[in-house]
Scaffold this motif. Structure first.
Motif, short mmCIF file in Angstrom:
data_model
loop_
_atom_site.label_atom_id
_atom_site.label_comp_id
_atom_site.label_asym_id
_atom_site.label_seq_id
_atom_site.Cartn_x
_atom_site.Cartn_y
_atom_site.Cartn_z
N GLY A 1 21.83 -17.06 -30.59
CA GLY A 1 22.49 -19.54 -30.63
C GLY A 1 23.99 -18.34 -30.84
N LEU B 1 21.37 -18.39 -39.10
CA LEU B 1 21.41 -18.90 -37.05
C LEU B 1 21.02 -18.10 -36.14
CD1 LEU B 1 22.80 -20.82 -34.88
CD2 LEU B 1 24.74 -18.70 -34.71
N ARG C 1 17.70 -24.67 -32.05
CA ARG C 1 17.58 -25.69 -33.54
C ARG C 1 16.37 -25.16 -33.87
NH1 ARG C 1 15.89 -30.53 -34.35
NH2 ARG C 1 15.92 -31.10 -32.47
N TYR D 1 22.48 -25.80 -28.23
CA TYR D 1 22.12 -25.85 -29.76
C TYR D 1 21.09 -27.15 -29.54
CZ TYR D 1 22.34 -28.17 -34.46
OH TYR D 1 21.95 -28.73 -35.68
N PHE E 1 26.79 -22.23 -35.81
CA PHE E 1 26.68 -22.48 -34.61
C PHE E 1 28.10 -23.19 -34.12
CE2 PHE E 1 26.38 -24.96 -30.13
CZ PHE E 1 25.03 -23.73 -30.15
N TRP E 2 28.07 -24.13 -34.59
CA TRP E 2 29.22 -24.63 -34.13
C TRP E 2 30.56 -24.29 -34.79
CZ3 TRP E 2 28.57 -28.18 -30.68
CH2 TRP E 2 27.34 -28.44 -30.32
N HIS F 1 23.01 -24.40 -39.03
CA HIS F 1 23.95 -25.58 -37.47
C HIS F 1 25.21 -25.35 -37.96
CE1 HIS F 1 19.28 -26.90 -37.57
NE2 HIS F 1 19.02 -26.59 -39.12
N LEU G 1 26.72 -26.92 -24.55
CA LEU G 1 26.93 -26.37 -25.64
C LEU G 1 25.52 -27.27 -26.43
CD1 LEU G 1 30.26 -25.29 -26.56
CD2 LEU G 1 28.82 -24.13 -26.81
N SER G 2 25.46 -28.40 -26.58
CA SER G 2 24.83 -29.46 -27.33
C SER G 2 22.94 -29.55 -26.82
CB SER G 2 25.15 -30.80 -26.85
OG SER G 2 26.31 -31.22 -27.37
N ALA H 1 26.77 -19.60 -28.72
CA ALA H 1 27.49 -20.47 -29.34
C ALA H 1 28.95 -19.75 -28.48
CB ALA H 1 27.90 -20.34 -30.39
N VAL I 1 31.54 -21.82 -32.15
CA VAL I 1 32.26 -22.62 -31.37
C VAL I 1 33.79 -23.48 -31.41
CG1 VAL I 1 31.93 -24.84 -30.14
CG2 VAL I 1 29.77 -23.51 -30.57
#
Length: 475
Positions: A145, A141, A207, A203, A105-106, A102, A199-200, A149, A109
């Motif tokens: 994914g 990940l 997830r 994700y 991923f961000w 999690h 992106l949301s 990202a 980004v």
């Protein structure tokens, strides 16, 4: 320009390829067949149609080879690092931050977005792909994914505004009276909105596929059952030494110095600036020097053989994974007047047809003078123009169309141009075009570029739709 039979065949071919992709089928045969038919229909020569099949792929190969080359070089460097056991040491610091899938991923980004804003995604992706994708996969990940990202953050959110270098806003405003600075500001806002939404959604779609952190994740990824995607050699002998730690520090430090140099030279006069587009060549050349240095430190007697083998394996991997993109790109290059003369065998380049852009211009008259319809019309025209795999080539056209259509629809032309720029670059820059620079992302993630496009399709389409509505209401 009047639309000819070849124009309509190009439109039919485009629709066939898109539908084929959506049905998860291989699009190489439709691309080759439609290239032949268009070449035949253009001047009525059956022989010319046959030649177009070859010329289109040859042209595409030439235009995309720099992407294949950087994948091959960075793959070779990664293999050499593995041969001395430096790869695990090199990524260990990132594991402290990228603790799970999690977070990974961000973090991907944020890093991709920041680097891509300063010197575009193309030179950024090899660094991020080679250094951070393995870390993200180890953290749990899934490869798709990680690829999504990087693709959405770099080739979508960062490139669609191009707020730092401002090449895209300047091109869009170049054929109109639109202020490029104001256009850049609005494009930045719309790009962030689009990026957050896309992106949301992306994700949330991956997830549940995120798993627990483990070295096993990387091992399985490197040695998956598809031999075409396998970059680890079963015959690779790891030979650790004191130099392993040295190169584990030297390689990322060297690339960070390159990043720092580009940033300082871009925004100050302290260092000589580098030419536009030179970032990837600097990274590639540096990687080759590091590859040779690693091989010498491992076994200088085998340097000549090892470096050659690593590069050959890198090229084999690059073309096995990404080779199918060439005939597909060839078809879409036929639609651009920049390439159609060479592909169709036209001696005078000024007479070259631009099937894609002619279709876009011809369709503008079908858009009613209503704010929302005009806004979505420009968005769709931008998205269609991006199918050539560039995203930038049609921006001047988008700017002129926006200015021409804005006043009758009661819309600010700057807003309309920003919406069109979003459509063109998000699609062609690109997140939804398999024959764009996202080939490199798929290559480093060891996934099919077609799968990457499919995974990005709904998030991007939904995000662009909502952003167009917000943009029309906000500005």
């Amino acid at each position: 320009m009047d639309l000819t039979l070849a124009h309509w065949l190009y439109l039919v071919g485009t629709l066939i390829i898109i539908v084929t992709m959506l049905f998860r089928q291989n699009v190489v045969v439709p691309a080759l067949l439609m290239s032949f038919i268009i070449g035949w229909a253009y001047d009525g020569s059956f022989l010319n149609g046959i030649q177009v099949i070859f010329n289109a792929s040859l042209t595409a190969a030439g235009e995309l080879f720099h992407i294949f080359l950087i994948i091959a070089i960075m793959t070779a460097l990664l293999q050499s690092l593995k041969s001395i056991g430096a790869d695990e040491q090199m990524v260990s610091p990132f594991l402290k931050v990228m603790k799970n899938g999690h977070w990974s991923f961000w973090i991907l980004v944020c890093i991709t977005y920041a680097m891509s804003l300063f010197f575009w995604p193309a030179p950024s992706v090899p660094l991020i792909g080679a250094l951070l994708i393995p870390v993200a996969i180890k953290a749990g990940l899934p490869p798709i994914g990680a690829a999504v990202a990087i693709s959405l953050a770099g080739h979508g959110m960062a490139l669609s505004s191009d707020y730092v270098l401002q090449v895209a806003p300047a091109l869009t405003a170049s054929t109109s009276s639109i202020d490029a600075g104001l256009l850049a500001d609005r494009a930045l806002v719309l790009s962030i909105i689009t990026g957050i939404i896309a992106l949301s959604i992306a994700y949330m779609s991956i997830r549940k596929k995120i798993i627990k952190p483990s070295q096993k994740n990387v091992t399985e990824w490197e040695n998956n059952g598809n031999n075409n995607l396998k970059i680890s050699s079963d015959e690779l002998v790891v030979k650790k030494s004191k130099s392993s730690t040295v190169f584990a520090i030297l390689v990322p430090t060297t690339f960070l110095i390159i990043v720092a140099y580009v940033i300082v030279s871009t925004f100050s006069n302290l260092l000589p600036s580098i030419e536009d587009g030179a970032g990837a060549s600097i990274i590639g050349g540096t990687a080759i020097l590091l590859l040779m240095a690693i091989s010498i430190s491992r076994n200088y007697r085998e340097t000549l053989k090892e470096v050659s083998n690593y590069l050959v394996n890198g090229f084999v991997y690059s073309f096995k994974v990404m080779g199918l993109v060439i005939p597909i790109a060839g078809f879409f290059f036929i639609g651009s007047d920049s390439f159609s003369a060479k592909i169709l065998g036209i001696e005078n380049a000024d007479q070259a047809p631009g099937f894609l852009f002619d279709l876009v211009q011809a369709s503008q008259h079908a858009i009613p003078d209503h704010a929302f319809i005009t806004g979505f019309g420009i968005l769709i025209l931008g998205m269609i123009s991006g199918l050539d795999g560039s995203g930038f080539s049609a921006l001047p056209l988008i700017g002129s169309l926006s200015e021409a259509m804005a006043h009758s629809a009661g819309i600010d032309p700057t807003t309309l141009a920003a919406i069109g720029q979003m459509g063109a670059i998000w699609v062609g820059g690109g997140t939804l075009v398999a024959w764009s620079p996202i080939i490199a992302i798929a290559g480093f993630a060891k996934i099919s570029v077609i799968d990457l496009v499919r995974k990005s399709f709904l998030p991007v389409i939904i995000a662009l739709t909502l952003t167009t509505i917000v943009g029309l209401l906000l500005f």
